[in-house]
Design a protein around this motif. Structure first.
Motif, PDB file in Angstrom:
ATOM      1  N   PRO A 118       0.765  -1.238  -0.097  1.00 50.98           N
ATOM      2  CA  PRO A 118      -0.041  -0.251  -0.115  1.00 50.98           C
ATOM      3  C   PRO A 118       0.837   1.073   0.083  1.00 50.98           C
ATOM      4  O   PRO A 118       0.598   2.178  -0.715  1.00 50.98           O
ATOM      5  CB  PRO A 118      -0.785  -0.037   1.374  1.00 50.98           C
ATOM      6  N   ASP A 119       1.895   1.340   0.814  1.00 53.47           N
ATOM      7  CA  ASP A 119       2.833   2.291   0.740  1.00 53.47           C
ATOM      8  C   ASP A 119       3.271   2.837  -0.774  1.00 53.47           C
ATOM      9  O   ASP A 119       3.209   3.962  -1.271  1.00 53.47           O
ATOM     10  CB  ASP A 119       4.097   2.268   1.671  1.00 53.47           C
ATOM     11  N   ASP A 149      -4.607  -6.157   2.112  1.00 54.77           N
ATOM     12  CA  ASP A 149      -5.150  -5.110   2.989  1.00 54.77           C
ATOM     13  C   ASP A 149      -5.982  -4.187   2.272  1.00 54.77           C
ATOM     14  O   ASP A 149      -5.530  -3.062   1.998  1.00 54.77           O
ATOM     15  CB  ASP A 149      -3.840  -4.311   3.498  1.00 54.77           C
ATOM     16  N   ASP A 151      -8.576  -2.457   3.276  1.00 54.44           N
ATOM     17  CA  ASP A 151      -8.995  -1.180   3.856  1.00 54.44           C
ATOM     18  C   ASP A 151      -8.159   0.031   3.513  1.00 54.44           C
ATOM     19  O   ASP A 151      -8.259   1.175   3.243  1.00 54.44           O
ATOM     20  CB  ASP A 151      -9.036  -1.155   5.470  1.00 54.44           C
ATOM     21  N   ARG A 152      -6.686  -0.541   3.578  1.00 51.35           N
ATOM     22  CA  ARG A 152      -5.718   0.599   3.424  1.00 51.35           C
ATOM     23  C   ARG A 152      -5.641   0.787   1.815  1.00 51.35           C
ATOM     24  O   ARG A 152      -5.674   2.093   1.555  1.00 51.35           O
ATOM     25  CB  ARG A 152      -4.354   0.080   3.729  1.00 51.35           C
ATOM     26  N   GLU A 155      -8.688   3.093   1.127  1.00 50.27           N
ATOM     27  CA  GLU A 155      -8.628   4.345   1.696  1.00 50.27           C
ATOM     28  C   GLU A 155      -7.665   5.185   0.682  1.00 50.27           C
ATOM     29  O   GLU A 155      -8.064   6.401   0.490  1.00 50.27           O
ATOM     30  CB  GLU A 155      -8.062   4.063   2.941  1.00 50.27           C
ATOM     31  N   ILE A 156      -6.597   4.571   0.167  1.00 48.72           N
ATOM     32  CA  ILE A 156      -5.574   5.304  -0.366  1.00 48.72           C
ATOM     33  C   ILE A 156      -6.336   5.653  -1.836  1.00 48.72           C
ATOM     34  O   ILE A 156      -6.062   6.704  -2.267  1.00 48.72           O
ATOM     35  CB  ILE A 156      -4.447   4.371  -0.772  1.00 48.72           C
ATOM     36  N   TYR A 289      -4.427  -9.130  10.088  1.00 52.52           N
ATOM     37  CA  TYR A 289      -5.739  -8.663   9.850  1.00 52.52           C
ATOM     38  C   TYR A 289      -6.657  -9.847   9.323  1.00 52.52           C
ATOM     39  O   TYR A 289      -7.784  -9.474   9.071  1.00 52.52           O
ATOM     40  CB  TYR A 289      -5.721  -7.401   8.881  1.00 52.52           C
TER      41      TYR A 289
END
Length: 399
Positions: A118-119, A149, A151-152, A155-156, A289
């Motif tokens: 995600p990063d 992931d 959610d991440r 969200e991004i 998670y």
């Protein structure tokens, strides 16, 4: 000389495993004479799949690749667009991007889940925003039965209004924060290929909480036939629907999904107990998670410590009639994708090599996973003796 057939039998990586109830539904299909695409078994399979996953709408298709193609077309992906995708994946996850003339951008894995980082995704989207060229979609792959992931990633993507399409082909039965794999995304892709946790011999499913998207997919998957007593077409469609016979097998398989997940995890636990303390061997981590199905149990082999590399171990297993497989070769290393600053050389001189432009963000993590990773036999019909056999051969490869 007497040969012990049991000790020399072929152990496959992840073969189909029927539960017994499939034949009942197949017989229903034969009795009704619905053996072509569509029919009551297809309708029932879609309904039962939605009930099982909690994703409200689903359309049964000929493959997961077909499902990906349909959703990308419905989202308006076209030549000149970019689509972001995991680089550590099977090519069926990204080849539909090329069908539509768009350009794939591959995102590296993280160490926590081996899924899309995600990063890196966030950093690249910021750069795309500055260039005023955002992707039309983001496709994270749930690798080897473990969810990305969500959610991440969502969200991004949300501030840019970019849809997230989850490639959950390997993750049916997996859980992310209490929900089914693919839940909450714009659309999720599932596969029932012969090696998946449940199999219809082939086939796939497109699932979404967007009723209109699923209706559009159904329309396009049936040659885009307009309502009329004759064959009327105002769009080009595809022959992508699942057959009634295949769906009948799927209904039987779906009933034993939880049992198959338990078996996969028990197999993985056996391997871990036998090999975790062996220097130079690591196992694919389970992200905090969620709950992975462990569709395939995957190990990393560090040759300098273990005493042999991944390929030596694979060949030793194959010599004993045991199938194993390297981790997916990342898409950015595939000859078919022409990555910036990466030459693609044809193995056949004087031939035209088909290549597609692509970009890679990162790449080092997935490349390391490919070079050291080995998928162990994980069929749910394996016996303890089968697993013992696998482990003993791996151990013979040590220094």
């Amino acid at each position: 000389m007497t040969i012990n057939n049991e000790m020399n039998k072929r152990i496959f990586l992840s073969p189909p495993h029927m539960g017994g109830e499939e034949i009942h539904f197949v017989q229903e299909a034969f009795d009704s004479n619905y053996i072509a695409p569509l029919g009551p078994q297809v309708d029932a399979f879609e309904k039962e799949f939605s009930e099982k996953t909690g994703i409200p709408y689903a359309v049964a298709l000929s493959s997961g690749t077909a499902a990906m193609h349909l959703v990308l077309r419905i989202l308006g992906v076209k030549p000149g667009d970019e689509v972001f995708a995991s680089t550590l994946t099977f090519i069926g996850s990204v080849s539909p991007v090329t069908f539509l003339g768009a350009t794939p951008v591959f995102i590296d894995s993280d160490q926590t889940s081996w899924n899309m980082n995600p990063d890196l995704l966030a950093e690249e989207l910021e750069q795309c925003k500055k260039r005023d060229r955002l992707p039309k979609a983001v496709i994270p792959t749930d690798i080897y039965g473990q969810c990305a992931d969500y959610d991440r990633i969502m969200e991004i993507c949300a501030p840019y209004d970019i849809p997230v399409i989850v490639d959950a082909a390997e993750a049916l039965g997996a859980v992310y924060k209490g929900q089914s794999a693919g839940f909450g995304s714009k659309a999720a892709i599932f596969s029932f290929n012969g090696n998946k946790i449940i199999s219809t011999s082939g086939g796939g499913m497109l699932a979404s909480d967007d009723r209109v998207l699923i209706q559009q997919a159904k329309f396009l998957s049936q040659q885009a036939r307009d309502p009329a007593p004759h064959y009327e077409h105002s769009q080009i469609g595809y022959n992508y629907r699942m057959s009634n016979i295949v769906a009948a097998i799927g209904r039987g398989q779906l009933r034993i999904l939880d049992e198959r997940v338990r078996a996969k995890r028990e197999i993985s636990d056996y391997y871990k107990k036998a090999l975790t303390d062996i220097p130079g061997i690591e196992f694919m981590p389970e992200a905090p998670y969620g709950k992975s199905t462990r569709w395939l149990t995957v190990i990393l082999i560090t040759p300098e410590i273990f005493g042999a590399d991944r390929e030596t171990v694979r060949l030793a297993l194959e010599a004993e009639n045991i199938e194993s497989r390297p981790v997916w070769k990342p898409m950015h290393l595939q000859p078919v994708f022409q990555i910036e600053n990466q030459r693609s050389v044809s193995s056949k001189p004087n031939t035209i090599k088909e290549t597609y432009p692509a970009r890679i963000i990162g790449g080092e993590v997935s490349q390391d996973l490919f070079e050291r990773g080995l998928c162990l036999p994980s069929g749910t019909a394996m016996t303890e003796e089968d697993m013992e056999r696998v482990v003993s051969i791996i151990l013979t490869c040590r220094i």
